[in-house]
Design an enzyme around this catalytic site. Structure first.
Site, PDB file in Angstrom:
ATOM      1  N   ASN A  96      58.749 -45.107  55.109  1.00  0.00           N
ATOM      2  CA  ASN A  96      58.597 -44.438  53.861  1.00  0.00           C
ATOM      3  C   ASN A  96      58.113 -43.245  54.239  1.00  0.00           C
ATOM      4  OD1 ASN A  96      57.563 -44.153  51.244  1.00  0.00           O
ATOM      5  ND2 ASN A  96      57.336 -46.431  50.528  1.00  0.00           N
ATOM      6  N   LYS A 126      55.418 -43.256  51.168  1.00  0.00           N
ATOM      7  CA  LYS A 126      53.575 -43.858  51.828  1.00  0.00           C
ATOM      8  C   LYS A 126      53.529 -42.620  53.311  1.00  0.00           C
ATOM      9  CE  LYS A 126      54.676 -48.299  52.095  1.00  0.00           C
ATOM     10  NZ  LYS A 126      54.601 -50.047  52.923  1.00  0.00           N
ATOM     11  N   ASP A 174      50.869 -52.653  54.275  1.00  0.00           N
ATOM     12  CA  ASP A 174      51.668 -53.332  53.339  1.00  0.00           C
ATOM     13  C   ASP A 174      50.982 -53.850  52.338  1.00  0.00           C
ATOM     14  OD1 ASP A 174      54.175 -54.532  54.069  1.00  0.00           O
ATOM     15  OD2 ASP A 174      53.340 -57.005  53.375  1.00  0.00           O
ATOM     16  N   PHE A 200      55.750 -43.941  43.859  1.00  0.00           N
ATOM     17  CA  PHE A 200      57.367 -44.410  44.286  1.00  0.00           C
ATOM     18  C   PHE A 200      57.041 -45.614  43.698  1.00  0.00           C
ATOM     19  CE2 PHE A 200      55.772 -46.567  47.326  1.00  0.00           C
ATOM     20  CZ  PHE A 200      54.343 -46.063  48.324  1.00  0.00           C
ATOM     21  N   GLY A 201      57.933 -46.530  43.804  1.00  0.00           N
ATOM     22  CA  GLY A 201      58.002 -48.021  43.921  1.00  0.00           C
ATOM     23  C   GLY A 201      57.906 -48.274  42.107  1.00  0.00           C
ATOM     24  N   LYS A 214      45.860 -39.727  42.795  1.00  0.00           N
ATOM     25  CA  LYS A 214      46.285 -41.358  42.898  1.00  0.00           C
ATOM     26  C   LYS A 214      45.475 -42.032  44.304  1.00  0.00           C
ATOM     27  CE  LYS A 214      50.090 -44.500  44.476  1.00  0.00           C
ATOM     28  NZ  LYS A 214      51.522 -44.798  45.151  1.00  0.00           N
TER      29      LYS A 214
HETATM   30  P1  IMP Z   1      56.216 -52.358  51.573  1.00  0.00           P
HETATM   31  O1  IMP Z   1      54.530 -52.285  51.859  1.00  0.00           O
HETATM   32  O2  IMP Z   1      56.746 -51.384  52.289  1.00  0.00           O
HETATM   33  O3  IMP Z   1      56.214 -53.221  51.875  1.00  0.00           O
HETATM   34  O4  IMP Z   1      55.758 -52.462  49.684  1.00  0.00           O
HETATM   35  C1  IMP Z   1      55.786 -53.574  48.732  1.00  0.00           C
HETATM   36  C2  IMP Z   1      56.732 -52.481  47.917  1.00  0.00           C
HETATM   37  O5  IMP Z   1      55.432 -51.892  46.674  1.00  0.00           O
HETATM   38  C3  IMP Z   1      57.434 -51.506  47.816  1.00  0.00           C
HETATM   39  O6  IMP Z   1      58.585 -52.274  46.622  1.00  0.00           O
HETATM   40  C4  IMP Z   1      56.932 -50.701  47.695  1.00  0.00           C
HETATM   41  O7  IMP Z   1      57.689 -49.676  46.179  1.00  0.00           O
HETATM   42  C5  IMP Z   1      56.133 -50.809  46.432  1.00  0.00           C
HETATM   43  N1  IMP Z   1      55.079 -50.538  46.863  1.00  0.00           N
HETATM   44  C6  IMP Z   1      53.710 -49.894  48.007  1.00  0.00           C
HETATM   45  N2  IMP Z   1      53.194 -49.020  47.622  1.00  0.00           N
HETATM   46  C7  IMP Z   1      53.411 -49.204  46.508  1.00  0.00           C
HETATM   47  C8  IMP Z   1      52.391 -47.607  45.742  1.00  0.00           C
HETATM   48  O8  IMP Z   1      51.659 -46.949  46.398  1.00  0.00           O
HETATM   49  N3  IMP Z   1      53.009 -47.758  44.582  1.00  0.00           N
HETATM   50  C9  IMP Z   1      53.892 -48.989  43.863  1.00  0.00           C
HETATM   51  N4  IMP Z   1      54.355 -49.689  44.556  1.00  0.00           N
HETATM   52  C10 IMP Z   1      54.186 -49.351  45.280  1.00  0.00           C
END
Ligand code: IMP
Length: 206
Positions: A13, A16, A73, A155-156, A178
């Site tokens: 990502n 990230k 994670d 994002f996310g 952030k």
């Molecule tokens: P993972 O850590 O990549 O498994 O993240 C799980 C979910 O949470 C994914 O859909 C990411 O886009 C979302 N996510 C992770 N970190 C953030 C963030 O800092 N802001 C918003 N969404 C996040």
């Protein structure tokens, strides 16, 4: 003793990766991303907790690269949904959904939920694996899920998450703003301290 070391950030990502690099910029290490290792495809997150998934990613990247690896994670825990989607936040709207699909599903699930019942938190577990040790740190930020999308950055779930004591969502903040208060920023700040202690012990050899 501290020498410049190379760490791999165990994520594909790019958002990230860029957040993590900026938060860790004053740690005495050279950070490289998984883009340097195109043979490493998506790592399946088969764990049922954030700790398990963070360790799966860092252990896999360490095994495949031979370099110390840092992974994170993250889960979004929404109180009105009994803590869901939590560890399943990436797959909330199905297999390989877009960020927009996840956000829209969340807005739909909370439709009609009053402001004071929209409380939620982001939780991040960061793990470090180098073949000699495994380190874990956690960061949490409380907030609320907004009723509509606000902001274009991040994002996310950023456009629908308003952290406590703020009137902007994460998507309305700069990356630096952030990272000062975010779940990932908090977890990585703790990890930075833990790693500096680890480096001081002099057992780290790159
Ligand atoms: P993972 O850590 O990549 O498994 O993240 C799980 C979910 O949470 C994914 O859909 C990411 O886009 C979302 N996510 C992770 N970190 C953030 C963030 O800092 N802001 C918003 N969404 C996040």
């Amino acid at each position: 003793m501290s020498r410049r070391k190379t760490f791999v950030l165990a994520t594909h990502n790019i958002h990230k990766q860029s957040e993590m690099s900026s938060i860790l910029s004053n740690l005495e290490v050279r950070l490289i991303g998984l883009d340097q290792f195109p043979e490493i495809k998506d790592i399946e997150e088969t764990g049922t907790t954030l700790v398990e998934n963070a360790l799966i990613k860092a252990r896999t990247v360490y095994r495949l690269t031979g370099l110390p690896s840092l992974s994170d994670d993250t889960g979004l825990e929404v109180d009105a949904l009994n803590g869901a989607p939590g560890v399943y936040s990436a797959r909330y709207a199905g297999e390989n959904p877009t960020f927009e699909e996840n956000v829209n599903k969340m807005l739909g699930a909370l439709s009609g939920t009053p402001y004071n019942k929209r409380t939620a938190r982001f939780r991040t577990v960061v793990s470090f694996v180098d073949g000699k040790t495994e380190l874990i740190e956690e960061g949490v930020i409380e907030g609320i899920i907004t009723e509509s999308i606000q902001g274009n950055d991040g994002f996310g779930y950023d456009p629908i998450f308003k952290p406590e004591n703020e009137n902007r969502t994460f998507a309305e903040m700069s990356k630096i703003e952030k990272s000062f208060i975010s779940h990932r920023g908090r977890a990585l700040e703790k990890m930075k301290k833990t790693l500096n202690l680890y480096f001081k012990k002099g057992v780290f050899i790159d």
